[in-house]
Write a protein that holds these residues in place. Structure first.
Motif, PDB file in Angstrom:
ATOM      1  N   ARG A   1      51.752  70.357  59.234  1.00 61.23           N
ATOM      2  CA  ARG A   1      52.023  69.928  60.608  1.00 61.23           C
ATOM      3  C   ARG A   1      53.378  69.246  60.730  1.00 61.23           C
ATOM      4  O   ARG A   1      53.672  68.604  61.731  1.00 61.23           O
ATOM      5  CB  ARG A   1      50.896  69.010  61.094  1.00 61.23           C
ATOM      6  N   ASP A   2      54.209  69.397  59.703  1.00 57.52           N
ATOM      7  CA  ASP A   2      55.565  68.846  59.684  1.00 57.52           C
ATOM      8  C   ASP A   2      55.558  67.342  59.962  1.00 57.52           C
ATOM      9  O   ASP A   2      56.429  66.817  60.648  1.00 57.52           O
ATOM     10  CB  ASP A   2      56.457  69.572  60.696  1.00 57.52           C
ATOM     11  N   ARG A   3      54.574  66.658  59.418  1.00 55.46           N
ATOM     12  CA  ARG A   3      54.494  65.214  59.584  1.00 55.46           C
ATOM     13  C   ARG A   3      55.377  64.517  58.548  1.00 55.46           C
ATOM     14  O   ARG A   3      55.253  64.790  57.356  1.00 55.46           O
ATOM     15  CB  ARG A   3      53.059  64.726  59.428  1.00 55.46           C
ATOM     16  N   PRO A   4      56.249  63.621  58.967  1.00 49.54           N
ATOM     17  CA  PRO A   4      57.100  62.902  58.007  1.00 49.54           C
ATOM     18  C   PRO A   4      56.362  61.733  57.376  1.00 49.54           C
ATOM     19  O   PRO A   4      55.267  61.342  57.816  1.00 49.54           O
ATOM     20  CB  PRO A   4      58.243  62.400  58.888  1.00 49.54           C
ATOM     21  N   ASN A   5      56.976  61.154  56.345  1.00 51.81           N
ATOM     22  CA  ASN A   5      56.506  59.876  55.837  1.00 51.81           C
ATOM     23  C   ASN A   5      56.548  58.841  56.954  1.00 51.81           C
ATOM     24  O   ASN A   5      57.529  58.772  57.705  1.00 51.81           O
ATOM     25  CB  ASN A   5      57.410  59.383  54.702  1.00 51.81           C
ATOM     26  N   LEU A   6      55.506  58.040  57.059  1.00 57.65           N
ATOM     27  CA  LEU A   6      55.541  56.867  57.931  1.00 57.65           C
ATOM     28  C   LEU A   6      55.617  55.635  57.044  1.00 57.65           C
ATOM     29  O   LEU A   6      54.775  55.445  56.158  1.00 57.65           O
ATOM     30  CB  LEU A   6      54.297  56.817  58.826  1.00 57.65           C
ATOM     31  N   GLY A   7      56.642  54.824  57.253  1.00 58.86           N
ATOM     32  CA  GLY A   7      56.848  53.644  56.428  1.00 58.86           C
ATOM     33  C   GLY A   7      56.229  52.403  57.038  1.00 58.86           C
ATOM     34  O   GLY A   7      56.030  52.314  58.258  1.00 58.86           O
ATOM     35  N   TYR A   8      55.925  51.442  56.186  1.00 55.98           N
ATOM     36  CA  TYR A   8      55.355  50.165  56.625  1.00 55.98           C
ATOM     37  C   TYR A   8      55.947  49.062  55.760  1.00 55.98           C
ATOM     38  O   TYR A   8      55.922  49.149  54.523  1.00 55.98           O
ATOM     39  CB  TYR A   8      53.828  50.196  56.473  1.00 55.98           C
ATOM     40  N   VAL A   9      56.480  48.042  56.414  1.00 58.46           N
ATOM     41  CA  VAL A   9      57.118  46.928  55.712  1.00 58.46           C
ATOM     42  C   VAL A   9      56.444  45.639  56.169  1.00 58.46           C
ATOM     43  O   VAL A   9      56.396  45.349  57.369  1.00 58.46           O
ATOM     44  CB  VAL A   9      58.625  46.861  56.011  1.00 58.46           C
ATOM     45  N   LYS A  10      55.940  44.853  55.221  1.00 51.22           N
ATOM     46  CA  LYS A  10      55.237  43.619  55.558  1.00 51.22           C
ATOM     47  C   LYS A  10      56.015  42.408  55.070  1.00 51.22           C
ATOM     48  O   LYS A  10      56.271  42.248  53.874  1.00 51.22           O
ATOM     49  CB  LYS A  10      53.841  43.604  54.945  1.00 51.22           C
ATOM     50  N   GLY A  11      56.402  41.555  56.022  1.00 51.60           N
ATOM     51  CA  GLY A  11      56.960  40.257  55.680  1.00 51.60           C
ATOM     52  C   GLY A  11      55.914  39.175  55.828  1.00 51.60           C
ATOM     53  O   GLY A  11      54.743  39.447  56.110  1.00 51.60           O
ATOM     54  N   ASP A  12      56.329  37.942  55.662  1.00 54.26           N
ATOM     55  CA  ASP A  12      55.393  36.827  55.778  1.00 54.26           C
ATOM     56  C   ASP A  12      54.970  36.596  57.234  1.00 54.26           C
ATOM     57  O   ASP A  12      53.871  36.085  57.488  1.00 54.26           O
ATOM     58  CB  ASP A  12      56.033  35.539  55.240  1.00 54.26           C
ATOM     59  N   ASN A  13      55.840  36.980  58.192  1.00 55.35           N
ATOM     60  CA  ASN A  13      55.573  36.685  59.600  1.00 55.35           C
ATOM     61  C   ASN A  13      55.360  37.921  60.469  1.00 55.35           C
ATOM     62  O   ASN A  13      54.669  37.842  61.485  1.00 55.35           O
ATOM     63  CB  ASN A  13      56.740  35.884  60.191  1.00 55.35           C
ATOM     64  N   TRP A  14      55.980  39.017  60.100  1.00 61.36           N
ATOM     65  CA  TRP A  14      55.952  40.227  60.922  1.00 61.36           C
ATOM     66  C   TRP A  14      55.764  41.447  60.034  1.00 61.36           C
ATOM     67  O   TRP A  14      56.044  41.404  58.840  1.00 61.36           O
ATOM     68  CB  TRP A  14      57.264  40.400  61.701  1.00 61.36           C
ATOM     69  N   SER A  15      55.346  42.534  60.665  1.00 63.70           N
ATOM     70  CA  SER A  15      55.290  43.815  59.958  1.00 63.70           C
ATOM     71  C   SER A  15      55.993  44.873  60.798  1.00 63.70           C
ATOM     72  O   SER A  15      56.012  44.800  62.033  1.00 63.70           O
ATOM     73  CB  SER A  15      53.852  44.236  59.674  1.00 63.70           C
ATOM     74  N   LEU A  16      56.564  45.856  60.127  1.00 67.33           N
ATOM     75  CA  LEU A  16      57.406  46.869  60.764  1.00 67.33           C
ATOM     76  C   LEU A  16      56.993  48.250  60.286  1.00 67.33           C
ATOM     77  O   LEU A  16      56.816  48.473  59.083  1.00 67.33           O
ATOM     78  CB  LEU A  16      58.875  46.618  60.386  1.00 67.33           C
ATOM     79  N   ALA A  17      56.857  49.187  61.214  1.00 65.41           N
ATOM     80  CA  ALA A  17      56.663  50.595  60.857  1.00 65.41           C
ATOM     81  C   ALA A  17      57.983  51.330  61.000  1.00 65.41           C
ATOM     82  O   ALA A  17      58.808  50.991  61.851  1.00 65.41           O
ATOM     83  CB  ALA A  17      55.608  51.236  61.747  1.00 65.41           C
ATOM     84  N   ILE A  18      58.153  52.351  60.183  1.00 66.92           N
ATOM     85  CA  ILE A  18      59.349  53.186  60.259  1.00 66.92           C
ATOM     86  C   ILE A  18      58.911  54.580  60.663  1.00 66.92           C
ATOM     87  O   ILE A  18      58.198  55.268  59.926  1.00 66.92           O
ATOM     88  CB  ILE A  18      60.104  53.201  58.919  1.00 66.92           C
ATOM     89  N   ASP A  19      59.285  54.945  61.861  1.00 68.99           N
ATOM     90  CA  ASP A  19      58.942  56.163  62.594  1.00 68.99           C
ATOM     91  C   ASP A  19      57.533  56.078  63.192  1.00 68.99           C
ATOM     92  O   ASP A  19      56.656  55.375  62.700  1.00 68.99           O
ATOM     93  CB  ASP A  19      59.130  57.424  61.757  1.00 68.99           C
ATOM     94  N   ALA A  20      57.391  56.812  64.319  1.00 67.02           N
ATOM     95  CA  ALA A  20      56.213  56.665  65.172  1.00 67.02           C
ATOM     96  C   ALA A  20      55.273  57.852  65.119  1.00 67.02           C
ATOM     97  O   ALA A  20      54.301  57.903  65.866  1.00 67.02           O
ATOM     98  CB  ALA A  20      56.656  56.420  66.624  1.00 67.02           C
ATOM     99  N   GLY A  21      55.556  58.830  64.250  1.00 70.24           N
ATOM    100  CA  GLY A  21      54.602  59.913  64.061  1.00 70.24           C
ATOM    101  C   GLY A  21      54.704  61.045  65.056  1.00 70.24           C
ATOM    102  O   GLY A  21      55.365  60.958  66.087  1.00 70.24           O
ATOM    103  N   HIS A  22      54.008  62.138  64.725  1.00 74.32           N
ATOM    104  CA  HIS A  22      54.084  63.390  65.468  1.00 74.32           C
ATOM    105  C   HIS A  22      53.235  63.365  66.738  1.00 74.32           C
ATOM    106  O   HIS A  22      53.530  64.052  67.716  1.00 74.32           O
ATOM    107  CB  HIS A  22      53.617  64.520  64.545  1.00 74.32           C
ATOM    108  N   SER A  23      52.153  62.597  66.712  1.00 77.37           N
ATOM    109  CA  SER A  23      51.232  62.522  67.861  1.00 77.37           C
ATOM    110  C   SER A  23      50.401  61.265  67.720  1.00 77.37           C
ATOM    111  O   SER A  23      50.471  60.568  66.691  1.00 77.37           O
ATOM    112  CB  SER A  23      50.314  63.743  67.891  1.00 77.37           C
TER     113      SER A  23
END
Length: 226
Positions: free
Chosen positions: A19-41
């Motif tokens: 389905r040509d889905r890319p890697n979705l990244g996740y970064v966790k800090g002590d206060n916030w968390s961040l995703a890298i890319d929002a996905g195909h659907s």
């Protein structure tokens, strides 16, 4: 599908070719968390979030986009928190939002079989713009974990964004190292500019959109093959 931890602060939901889905990244800090890319659907996002919850990780407070292509962005309407994109990326999203809302999804679905698989069964295609726009570079402090978000010239698209997690020395590249999306041509000058940008950040590990984590030297060698 399993969530994979690749460094102290970083996990990924691995790519899927069908389905040509890319890697979705996740970064966790002590206060916030961040995703890298929002996905195909929204289904892609829901599967990602289910893995995060199973691992006891909080849903991302922020999501940053590496470029506008649908497999990285059309799940935005389903993400938790706010989305960050450069102004060029947001312009492309607004263009496709208008196309689909005006004319329906036929043009989008005709692009590739992988899209038709992702949206099988008449699934609705929803495109939304980003919440936060930037130009050039911005830095986020997630709490003990700094993330640099950097616009760059690159051969794949004219709206590429790199995401560098400083403490982990990991660079998310999206699809920036690939051939031009429209022509299939790999422009040497744009590759050289991207190479210089990567070297200036000096990561140890590079994470491309549809590949496994590799040493930076491997990514640069591949980038500069013509």
């Amino acid at each position: 599908m399993e969530l994979k931890k690749i460094s102290e602060h970083i996990w990924i939901m691995p790519y899927e070719s069908e389905r040509d889905r890319p890697n979705l990244g996740y970064v966790k800090g002590d206060n916030w968390s961040l995703a890298i890319d929002a996905g195909h659907s929204d289904n892609h996002v829901k599967e990602f979030y289910s893995l995060l919850e199973s691992a006891g990780l909080p849903l991302p407070s922020l999501t940053v986009l590496t470029h506008w292509h649908w497999d990285h962005t059309f799940g935005m309407h389903a993400v938790n928190g706010l989305c960050i994109a450069n102004e060029k990326t947001n312009g492309h999203l607004l263009e496709w939002k208008n196309k689909i809302e005006t004319n329906g999804p036929a043009e989008f679905l005709a692009i590739h079989e992988s899209i038709r698989k992702e949206y099988a069964g008449g699934k609705e295609v929803i495109v939304v713009p980003a919440d936060i726009l930037f130009s050039g570079e911005m830095t986020l402090d997630l709490g003990g974990c700094k993330v640099r978000i950097v616009e760059t010239e690159a051969p794949h698209t004219e709206d590429s964004t790199l995401v560098y997690i400083e403490e982990d020395k990991v660079l998310f590249l999206g699809d920036s190292t690939c051939d031009d999306f429209m022509t299939g041509i790999k422009d040497k000058e744009l590759c050289q500019k991207l190479e210089a940008k990567i070297k200036s950040l000096n990561p140890e590990t590079c994470m491309e959109g549809h590949w496994v984590p590799v040493e930076t030297s491997d990514t640069l060698d591949d980038l500069m093959k013509f």
